[in-house]
Scaffold this active site. Structure first.
Site, PDB file in Angstrom:
ATOM      1  N   GLU A   1      -2.070  -5.066  -3.831  1.00 54.30           N
ATOM      2  CA  GLU A   1      -1.128  -4.337  -2.979  1.00 54.30           C
ATOM      3  C   GLU A   1      -0.086  -5.280  -2.393  1.00 54.30           C
ATOM      4  O   GLU A   1       1.094  -4.925  -2.283  1.00 54.30           O
ATOM      5  CB  GLU A   1      -1.880  -3.617  -1.868  1.00 54.30           C
ATOM      6  CG  GLU A   1      -2.703  -2.434  -2.362  1.00 54.30           C
ATOM      7  CD  GLU A   1      -3.470  -1.748  -1.262  1.00 54.30           C
ATOM      8  OE1 GLU A   1      -3.734  -0.548  -1.390  1.00 54.30           O
ATOM      9  OE2 GLU A   1      -3.823  -2.418  -0.264  1.00 54.30           O
TER      10      GLU A   1
ATOM     11  N   ASP B   1       0.834  -1.200   0.000  1.00 54.91           N
ATOM     12  CA  ASP B   1       0.000   0.000   0.000  1.00 54.91           C
ATOM     13  C   ASP B   1       0.872   1.255   0.000  1.00 54.91           C
ATOM     14  O   ASP B   1       0.642   2.198  -0.766  1.00 54.91           O
ATOM     15  CB  ASP B   1      -0.923  -0.027   1.214  1.00 54.91           C
ATOM     16  CG  ASP B   1      -1.738   1.245   1.351  1.00 54.91           C
ATOM     17  OD1 ASP B   1      -2.563   1.514   0.464  1.00 54.91           O
ATOM     18  OD2 ASP B   1      -1.547   1.975   2.343  1.00 54.91           O
TER      19      ASP B   1
END
Length: 233
Positions: A115, A43
């Site tokens: 992610e 992320d």
């Protein structure tokens, strides 16, 4: 032939440590050694890569506009669509319950897996290789960064609308239903002194809030919601 070779070809990276990719594809419902930590890392890495590209390509943009443009590039819907396009859903490792409930199509799981893969590539080969992969996934959208319009999300627009009229800020009441692995968020939006009340329902709290805020704006002023995004912030 390793069953992950086709996926690595799509990703544009041959892993030195294949175990990293396997972990990135493993949802927490499947066991203890899952992709949550890689997702956490990915992320941040993904956000940095997109922020860096925006900084380079939009030298005149303000900080707030850059933040909104980045959010439009890394929101859950965008990542879930990209995950499906890359075929990541075909390789996800889920628990039995999650599989039966359609986990391989769930937006949040798809976005989280992407992610996690970003995080795994970063660990396996470093930032530059990771950057190359990510920008290749985005394809033409990267070239469009120089023309990207910084749209404001519905919650921000609603807050600005109310502040301009010196009205109280909105209240968002959240109700959560469902099992931990398949939660549904129902958000009611209202403003003290106004008769309106709207509802947003989604698998993430942030998106449910955006939906409720957009509907509230549409009630306040017919057509006010046109062009407003309901993306996660």
């Amino acid at each position: 032939m390793n069953h992950l070779n086709k996926l690595m070809e799509r990703l544009g990276h041959q892993f030195n440590n294949l175990e990293l990719l396997k972990i990135a594809l493993t949802h927490r419902s499947s066991g203890a050694d899952n992709n949550e930590r890689l997702e956490f890392l990915g992320d941040s890495v993904l956000g940095f890569i997109i922020a860096s590209e925006l900084y380079q390509r939009r030298p005149q943009a303000r900080e707030g506009d850059l933040s909104r443009m980045r959010a439009s590039m890394v929101n859950g819907d965008e990542l879930a669509q990209m995950s499906t396009k890359l075929g990541i859903n075909e390789y996800l490792q889920l628990g039995v319950g999650e599989q039966k409930s359609g986990g391989k199509r769930r937006r949040s799981i798809l976005a989280d897996a992407l992610e996690a893969i970003v995080g795994s590539i970063y660990i396996d080969a470093g930032l530059e290789t990771c950057r190359r992969c990510v920008l290749n996934w985005y394809g033409e959208r990267v070239d469009d960064l120089s023309k990207l319009s910084p749209k404001k999300d519905a919650k921000s627009l609603l807050q600005e609308w109310l502040q301009a009229r010196r009205l109280p800020l909105p209240t968002y009441e959240v109700k959560i239903t469902g099992e931990a692995h398949a939660q549904t968020f129902t958000v009611n939006c209202y403003v003290k002194g106004l008769p309106h009340k709207t509802e947003g329902v989604n698998t993430t709290r942030r998106r449910a809030e955006q939906i409720a805020a957009k509907r509230f704006l549409e009630l306040l002023d017919d057509g006010k919601g046109d062009g407003i995004t309901e993306r996660d912030q």
